[in-house]
Design an enzyme around this catalytic site. Sequence first.
Site, short mmCIF file in Angstrom:
data_model
loop_
_atom_site.label_atom_id
_atom_site.label_comp_id
_atom_site.label_asym_id
_atom_site.label_seq_id
_atom_site.Cartn_x
_atom_site.Cartn_y
_atom_site.Cartn_z
N GLU A 37 12.73 19.88 -29.37
CA GLU A 37 13.50 21.08 -29.66
C GLU A 37 12.63 21.94 -30.59
O GLU A 37 12.17 21.44 -31.63
CB GLU A 37 14.82 20.72 -30.35
CG GLU A 37 15.67 21.94 -30.60
CD GLU A 37 16.99 21.64 -31.28
OE1 GLU A 37 17.34 20.45 -31.44
OE2 GLU A 37 17.67 22.60 -31.67
N ARG A 263 12.77 4.34 -32.63
CA ARG A 263 12.00 5.42 -33.22
C ARG A 263 11.06 4.86 -34.28
O ARG A 263 11.27 3.76 -34.81
CB ARG A 263 12.90 6.52 -33.78
CG ARG A 263 13.86 6.10 -34.85
CD ARG A 263 14.91 7.17 -35.10
NE ARG A 263 14.34 8.35 -35.76
CZ ARG A 263 14.48 9.59 -35.30
NH1 ARG A 263 15.13 9.82 -34.20
NH2 ARG A 263 13.95 10.60 -35.95
N LYS A 273 13.51 16.19 -38.99
CA LYS A 273 13.20 17.61 -39.06
C LYS A 273 14.12 18.34 -40.03
O LYS A 273 13.72 19.31 -40.66
CB LYS A 273 13.30 18.24 -37.66
CG LYS A 273 11.97 18.18 -36.93
CD LYS A 273 11.99 19.06 -35.70
CE LYS A 273 12.67 18.34 -34.56
NZ LYS A 273 12.55 19.04 -33.29
P1 ATP Z 1 15.14 14.88 -35.97
O1 ATP Z 1 13.80 14.64 -36.58
O2 ATP Z 1 15.97 15.80 -36.77
O3 ATP Z 1 15.83 13.59 -35.56
P2 ATP Z 1 14.15 15.06 -33.37
O4 ATP Z 1 12.89 14.50 -33.88
O5 ATP Z 1 15.07 14.21 -32.58
O6 ATP Z 1 14.91 15.66 -34.60
P3 ATP Z 1 13.40 16.46 -31.03
O7 ATP Z 1 12.62 17.70 -30.95
O8 ATP Z 1 14.67 16.38 -30.27
O9 ATP Z 1 13.76 16.33 -32.53
O10 ATP Z 1 12.50 15.23 -30.62
C1 ATP Z 1 11.75 15.25 -29.43
C2 ATP Z 1 11.51 13.86 -28.95
O11 ATP Z 1 10.83 13.10 -29.93
C3 ATP Z 1 12.81 13.15 -28.64
O12 ATP Z 1 12.70 12.56 -27.36
C4 ATP Z 1 12.91 12.09 -29.69
O13 ATP Z 1 13.48 10.93 -29.16
C5 ATP Z 1 11.46 11.86 -30.10
N1 ATP Z 1 11.39 11.45 -31.49
C6 ATP Z 1 11.87 12.11 -32.56
N2 ATP Z 1 11.67 11.42 -33.69
C7 ATP Z 1 11.04 10.27 -33.33
C8 ATP Z 1 10.56 9.13 -34.06
N3 ATP Z 1 10.69 9.03 -35.38
N4 ATP Z 1 9.96 8.15 -33.37
C9 ATP Z 1 9.81 8.25 -32.03
N5 ATP Z 1 10.22 9.29 -31.30
C10 ATP Z 1 10.85 10.30 -31.93
#
Ligand code: ATP
Length: 571
Positions: A37, A263, A273
Amino acid sequence: MAEPETTDAGRDFIRDIIQADLDAGRAQSVVTRFPPEPNGYLHIGHAKSICLNFGVAQEFGGQCHLRFDDTNPVKEEQEFIDAIQRDVRWLGFDWGEHLYHASDYFEQLYDWAEHLVRTGHAYVDDTPPEAMRSQRGTLTEPGQNSPFRYRSVEENLDLFRRMRAGEYPNGTCVLRAKIDMASGNMNLRDPVLYRILHATHPRTGDAWCIYPTYDFAHGQSDAIEGITHSVCTLEFEDHKPLYDWLIEHLPVPSRPRQYEFARLNIGFMVLSKRVLTRLVQDKHVTGWDDPRMPTLAGIRRRGVPAAALREFVRRVGVARANSVVDIAQLDATIRDTLNPSAVRRMAVLRPLKLVIENWPEGHTETLEAINHPDDPSAGKRPITFGREIYVEQDDFMEDAPKKFFRLSPGREVRLRYAYFVTCQSAVKDASGRVVELRCTYDPASRGGNSPDGRKVQGTLHWVGASDAVRAEIRLYNPLFGRPDPGANGDVMADLNPASLEVLTGCLIEPALLQAPVGEAVQFERMGYFCADSDGTPDRPVFNRTVGLRDTWAKVSGAKVLGAKVSPDGRG
Ligand code: ATP
Ligand code: MG
C-alpha cells in the site's frame, strides 16, 4: 547465527507447496505479486516478502507483479509510489512489464460489486458506523443482522449507483457482503466492500468517490492478474475464508490461492508503517531515509548493500511460526557481506595528537597501504607519514593494565603500514586531560616490519597530520532502547535517547574523499562506514554502517548508551 528455519538449502513450506502444485498439475506456472500500500516507505519486513515473492517466481521460472494496493486515497502519495519502486529495484528485483495498481481495476471491481448486489449477495447499509460496530458482536457472541439487510435487489442497486454518483457524503452508507452475522469468523460477518470517500486519488483523480476495501480489492486483483500463489503474512489468515468466498461468488477469470507466512520481527526495531509514519511526522528522525530507520531507504543510506539484506532474509528463512530475530543477526550478516569486498581505509574518530620526537621536522614520507588484506587485486594506495600523526584517544592509557597492548608510557606499538613507535610521555592541559603523546620511532621498522624479530602486541591505525581531512562521523545505535518496543505502553516512550552520536572532529585519510556515497568501506579497527549525501568536499560526512563486533548486545542488557567500538576490535 541460529539455524535457518528453512528445511534444507533454499527450501521452505511455500516453495514445497508450489512444487507440489506444479507436480500435481494444479498450477501450470507460477505467478506471484508483491502488493504494497503506497502509504509509507518499505521496511526490512517488506524485504522478506519481496525476496520471497520475487525469489519464488525466479526459481520456478514464473513472474512476480508489483501491484500497488492503492485503495485508500486519503493516506497514499506519489512520493511513496516512487520510493517503493526505487527500493524494490535496489533490492535487486525487476517486475518487468508487470507493474499494476488496484486502481487499474476500479471499474471491474465496481461491476463485480454490482454482480454481488444482483445475485443477492450484497446490500447497502445505512447503519451509522457506531451502531454497526456494536451489531458486529464479539468473538464469543454472534452479531445481529442489520435492519437494512433485507432491502430488495432493485433498491440496493439504485442506492449503490447513487453512492457511486456522489449523492451522499462520507459515512452515509456502505456496501456490505451478505454472508453470515453469526459466523465464528468476524471477517464473514457481512464485511464492508465499499465505503464513500470524497477524496482525490493519486491516479484516478476525482473519478471515484467510493473505494473498495482491502478485502474486496485484493483477491479480485489477484484473480484479474492470474496470480497463482497469493503469498501474504499471517495476519491475513482469518481473511482467507472471505478471500475464497468472494472468488467463489464472482465470475473472476482465475482462482488464486492464498498462503500465509510469519512476518519478520527484529528485536529493538519497529516494523509498522503506522509507527514509522509517526516517527517521521513527529520529527523523531530526519525523514524516511534517516539511517536509524528500518526502512530500505534508511538502511541503504547507512551503507548496507542490498546483498546483505537478501542474505539476511535467506538466513532467517520462511516459516509459519511468529518469532523475533535478534538484531545481532542482521549486523552479523552485514559484516559477513561487507568483509570480503569493502576496501580498507584509516580514520580516527576521536583524535589524539602523537609527535615523534626523533623524526625530522618538516619531513614526510609516502608509505603504501593495502586496500584489502584478502584481495591483492584491490591494490594499494599511498599514505603520508610524518612527525605529527593522530591516533585514537582510546588507544592511550596512562596507567594501563598489563594486557593493554596499546600506547602507554614505555610501551611500543606498531603503527599500521608505518613504524614501531614507543610512547615516552603524555602532555596534559591545565585540567589534566591528555592532549598529546610524545613518542620515538625505530627507523629500522619501516612498513611496520620488525627489524630484529622483536614483537609488539598492538597495531594501531592512524592518520598523518599533514594531509588528514576533517570529517563528521555519525554513529548509529538502535532507535529503540528495548528489544520489544511498546510492550509497556507507548512505543515512543521507548525511543533510545542515544540512537545518534555525532562526532565532528574526526580525521580521515584523504583517499576517503573519493568514497562513493552509500558504499561502505572498512575503517580499520573501527567498523564499516559510508559517505553520506549530507557531506560536501569541505566537510565530508560518514555514517557508521555497523561496528566490527557486536558491542551493542553487551551493553544493551545493562543500560542504553552510545555503543563504543571495541578498541581492539579487528576486521
Ligand atoms: P504495516 O507495517 O502497518 O503492518 P504493511 O506492512 O502490512 O503495513 P503493506 O504495504 O500492506 O503494509 O505490505 C505489503 C506486503 O508486505 C504485504 O503483503 C505484507 O504481508 C508484507 N509485509 C508487511 N510487513 C511485513 C513483515 N514485517 N514481514 C514480512 N512481510 C511483511
Ligand atoms: Mg498491510
